[in-house]
Motif scaffolding. Structure first.
Motif, PDB file in Angstrom:
ATOM      1  N   ILE A  29       0.838  -1.198   0.000  1.00  0.00           N
ATOM      2  CA  ILE A  29       0.000   0.000   0.000  1.00  0.00           C
ATOM      3  C   ILE A  29       0.873   1.248   0.000  1.00  0.00           C
ATOM      4  CG2 ILE A  29      -1.609   1.355   1.412  1.00  0.00           C
ATOM      5  CD1 ILE A  29      -2.901  -1.367   2.189  1.00  0.00           C
ATOM      6  N   LEU A  30       1.925   1.261   0.817  1.00  0.00           N
ATOM      7  CA  LEU A  30       2.826   2.422   0.870  1.00  0.00           C
ATOM      8  C   LEU A  30       3.581   2.606  -0.446  1.00  0.00           C
ATOM      9  CD1 LEU A  30       4.242   2.252   4.490  1.00  0.00           C
ATOM     10  CD2 LEU A  30       2.738   3.985   3.534  1.00  0.00           C
ATOM     11  N   ILE A  31       4.008   1.518  -1.052  1.00  0.00           N
ATOM     12  CA  ILE A  31       4.718   1.611  -2.334  1.00  0.00           C
ATOM     13  C   ILE A  31       3.804   2.221  -3.394  1.00  0.00           C
ATOM     14  CG2 ILE A  31       5.662   0.235  -4.242  1.00  0.00           C
ATOM     15  CD1 ILE A  31       6.858  -1.637  -2.051  1.00  0.00           C
ATOM     16  N   LYS A  32       2.571   1.731  -3.474  1.00  0.00           N
ATOM     17  CA  LYS A  32       1.616   2.258  -4.456  1.00  0.00           C
ATOM     18  C   LYS A  32       1.264   3.711  -4.165  1.00  0.00           C
ATOM     19  CE  LYS A  32      -0.544  -2.151  -5.567  1.00  0.00           C
ATOM     20  NZ  LYS A  32      -1.760  -2.966  -5.428  1.00  0.00           N
ATOM     21  N   ALA A  33       1.061   4.033  -2.894  1.00  0.00           N
ATOM     22  CA  ALA A  33       0.708   5.405  -2.516  1.00  0.00           C
ATOM     23  C   ALA A  33       1.841   6.367  -2.853  1.00  0.00           C
ATOM     24  CB  ALA A  33       0.375   5.470  -1.027  1.00  0.00           C
ATOM     25  N   THR A  34       3.065   5.960  -2.587  1.00  0.00           N
ATOM     26  CA  THR A  34       4.221   6.812  -2.890  1.00  0.00           C
ATOM     27  C   THR A  34       4.372   7.007  -4.398  1.00  0.00           C
ATOM     28  OG1 THR A  34       5.311   6.053  -0.870  1.00  0.00           O
ATOM     29  CG2 THR A  34       6.705   7.077  -2.511  1.00  0.00           C
ATOM     30  N   ALA A  35       4.178   5.949  -5.156  1.00  0.00           N
ATOM     31  CA  ALA A  35       4.265   6.059  -6.618  1.00  0.00           C
ATOM     32  C   ALA A  35       3.194   7.004  -7.152  1.00  0.00           C
ATOM     33  CB  ALA A  35       4.125   4.680  -7.263  1.00  0.00           C
ATOM     34  N   GLN A  36       1.994   6.881  -6.604  1.00  0.00           N
ATOM     35  CA  GLN A  36       0.908   7.781  -7.028  1.00  0.00           C
ATOM     36  C   GLN A  36       1.211   9.217  -6.606  1.00  0.00           C
ATOM     37  OE1 GLN A  36      -3.013   6.581  -5.701  1.00  0.00           O
ATOM     38  NE2 GLN A  36      -3.926   8.525  -6.320  1.00  0.00           N
ATOM     39  N   ALA A  37       1.742   9.394  -5.408  1.00  0.00           N
ATOM     40  CA  ALA A  37       2.081  10.733  -4.918  1.00  0.00           C
ATOM     41  C   ALA A  37       3.145  11.383  -5.798  1.00  0.00           C
ATOM     42  CB  ALA A  37       2.556  10.658  -3.460  1.00  0.00           C
ATOM     43  N   GLN A  38       4.128  10.592  -6.232  1.00  0.00           N
ATOM     44  CA  GLN A  38       5.161  11.127  -7.130  1.00  0.00           C
ATOM     45  C   GLN A  38       4.541  11.590  -8.441  1.00  0.00           C
ATOM     46  OE1 GLN A  38       7.962   7.874  -7.433  1.00  0.00           O
ATOM     47  NE2 GLN A  38       9.104   8.553  -5.628  1.00  0.00           N
ATOM     48  N   LYS A  39       3.658  10.771  -8.973  1.00  0.00           N
ATOM     49  CA  LYS A  39       3.006  11.070 -10.244  1.00  0.00           C
ATOM     50  C   LYS A  39       2.122  12.317 -10.147  1.00  0.00           C
ATOM     51  CE  LYS A  39       1.685   7.205 -12.012  1.00  0.00           C
ATOM     52  NZ  LYS A  39       0.886   6.036 -12.391  1.00  0.00           N
ATOM     53  N   GLU A  40       1.469  12.494  -8.989  1.00  0.00           N
ATOM     54  CA  GLU A  40       0.497  13.575  -8.822  1.00  0.00           C
ATOM     55  C   GLU A  40       1.028  14.757  -8.021  1.00  0.00           C
ATOM     56  OE1 GLU A  40      -3.005  11.696  -7.193  1.00  0.00           O
ATOM     57  OE2 GLU A  40      -3.171  10.321  -8.898  1.00  0.00           O
ATOM     58  N   ASN A  41       2.305  14.705  -7.653  1.00  0.00           N
ATOM     59  CA  ASN A  41       2.926  15.782  -6.880  1.00  0.00           C
ATOM     60  C   ASN A  41       2.159  16.067  -5.579  1.00  0.00           C
ATOM     61  OD1 ASN A  41       4.972  17.647  -6.433  1.00  0.00           O
ATOM     62  ND2 ASN A  41       3.783  19.313  -7.335  1.00  0.00           N
ATOM     63  N   LYS A  42       1.981  15.024  -4.802  1.00  0.00           N
ATOM     64  CA  LYS A  42       1.254  15.106  -3.537  1.00  0.00           C
ATOM     65  C   LYS A  42       2.087  14.449  -2.441  1.00  0.00           C
ATOM     66  CE  LYS A  42      -3.306  14.458  -5.671  1.00  0.00           C
ATOM     67  NZ  LYS A  42      -4.511  13.594  -5.681  1.00  0.00           N
ATOM     68  N   ASN A  43       1.609  14.565  -1.219  1.00  0.00           N
ATOM     69  CA  ASN A  43       2.155  13.811  -0.104  1.00  0.00           C
ATOM     70  C   ASN A  43       1.208  12.658   0.205  1.00  0.00           C
ATOM     71  OD1 ASN A  43       4.539  15.242   0.281  1.00  0.00           O
ATOM     72  ND2 ASN A  43       3.542  16.774   1.559  1.00  0.00           N
ATOM     73  N   VAL A  44       1.623  11.794   1.113  1.00  0.00           N
ATOM     74  CA  VAL A  44       0.835  10.613   1.476  1.00  0.00           C
ATOM     75  C   VAL A  44       0.302  10.794   2.894  1.00  0.00           C
ATOM     76  CG1 VAL A  44       0.906   8.112   1.825  1.00  0.00           C
ATOM     77  CG2 VAL A  44       2.240   9.149  -0.035  1.00  0.00           C
ATOM     78  N   PHE A  45      -0.980  10.513   3.064  1.00  0.00           N
ATOM     79  CA  PHE A  45      -1.654  10.556   4.365  1.00  0.00           C
ATOM     80  C   PHE A  45      -2.111   9.128   4.662  1.00  0.00           C
ATOM     81  CE2 PHE A  45      -4.264  13.257   7.312  1.00  0.00           C
ATOM     82  CZ  PHE A  45      -4.992  12.253   7.928  1.00  0.00           C
ATOM     83  N   ILE A  46      -1.523   8.522   5.685  1.00  0.00           N
ATOM     84  CA  ILE A  46      -1.873   7.162   6.087  1.00  0.00           C
ATOM     85  C   ILE A  46      -2.661   7.237   7.387  1.00  0.00           C
ATOM     86  CG2 ILE A  46      -0.983   4.934   6.904  1.00  0.00           C
ATOM     87  CD1 ILE A  46      -0.404   5.350   3.951  1.00  0.00           C
ATOM     88  N   MET A  47      -3.825   6.593   7.401  1.00  0.00           N
ATOM     89  CA  MET A  47      -4.613   6.545   8.632  1.00  0.00           C
ATOM     90  C   MET A  47      -4.786   5.091   9.068  1.00  0.00           C
ATOM     91  SD  MET A  47      -8.193   8.313   9.824  1.00  0.00           S
ATOM     92  CE  MET A  47      -9.339   7.401   8.833  1.00  0.00           C
ATOM     93  N   PHE A  48      -4.347   4.795  10.283  1.00  0.00           N
ATOM     94  CA  PHE A  48      -4.557   3.493  10.892  1.00  0.00           C
ATOM     95  C   PHE A  48      -5.951   3.510  11.523  1.00  0.00           C
ATOM     96  CE2 PHE A  48      -0.020   4.144  10.815  1.00  0.00           C
ATOM     97  CZ  PHE A  48       0.489   2.903  10.457  1.00  0.00           C
ATOM     98  N   HIS A  49      -6.742   2.495  11.226  1.00  0.00           N
ATOM     99  CA  HIS A  49      -8.101   2.449  11.758  1.00  0.00           C
ATOM    100  C   HIS A  49      -8.565   1.008  11.898  1.00  0.00           C
ATOM    101  CE1 HIS A  49     -10.579   1.680   7.973  1.00  0.00           C
ATOM    102  NE2 HIS A  49      -9.321   1.543   7.622  1.00  0.00           N
ATOM    103  N   ALA A  50      -9.778   0.839  12.437  1.00  0.00           N
ATOM    104  CA  ALA A  50     -10.395  -0.481  12.587  1.00  0.00           C
ATOM    105  C   ALA A  50     -11.888  -0.351  12.321  1.00  0.00           C
ATOM    106  CB  ALA A  50     -10.151  -1.018  13.997  1.00  0.00           C
TER     107      ALA A  50
END
Length: 172
Positions: A29-50
């Motif tokens: 998930i982090l690898i995909k999110a980082t790749a998408q963030a690079q492509k879209e010039n964004k940062n990554v927001f990860i939320m741990f939840h249940a």
């Protein structure tokens, strides 16, 4: 012919049910999110939840409010990692998510717990306040103010946009 068809059906069911219960790993998930963030010039927001977490659902509702959903989406690749599930729902957890939560000292902090990373995966900030307490889903004026400071540091949100998010998070 019938036993062969039954065998194929059983194999298909086992393969599809296995995939239905295996969650994606936190690493993937982090690898995909980082790749998408690079492509879209964004940062990554990860939320741990249940699934059982009312505060997590409230945080999602606030972030997805019509007034601010686009603001978050324009600045962050947002991903959720499932942790701390009940025994009956352990299958919902993302493999490696508990380890990642522990790595950022969030294991004993309650959820939601969130992390910000840049487009290269470099850690930027977390949901701890200045005293080391988890802000979780910020609701008080002080908590929302600290959350806004973190958004200010990790995004290109302007003051009007941050004011909109503040208003949504302070609303009942």
């Amino acid at each position: 012919m019938k036993p062969r068809l039954l065998s194929i059906a059983i194999m298909f069911f086992m393969m599809s049910s296995h995939n239905g219960f295996t969650q994606e790993s936190s690493k993937d998930i982090l690898i995909k999110a980082t790749a998408q963030a690079q492509k879209e010039n964004k940062n990554v927001f990860i939320m741990f939840h249940a699934s059982w977490c009312g505060w997590c659902k409230k945080m999602d509702r606030k972030m997805n409010d019509l007034a601010c959903k686009d603001l978050f989406d324009q600045n962050y690749v947002i991903e959720h990692l499932v942790v701390k599930e009940t025994p009956a729902n352990k299958k919902l957890e993302n493999p490696g998510a508990e380890d990642l939560l522990a790595q950022y000292k969030g294991s004993n902090s309650g959820i939601p717990f969130w992390l910000f990373f840049d487009e290269n995966g470099k850690f930027l900030d977390d949901s701890f306040d200045l005293k080391g307490n988890n802000l979780g889903c910020p609701v008080s004026k002080e908590e929302v103010s600290l959350f806004i400071d973190k958004l200010r540091k990790t995004s290109s949100l302007n003051e009007d946009e941050l004011a909109t998010i503040t208003k949504v998070f302070l609303s009942k």
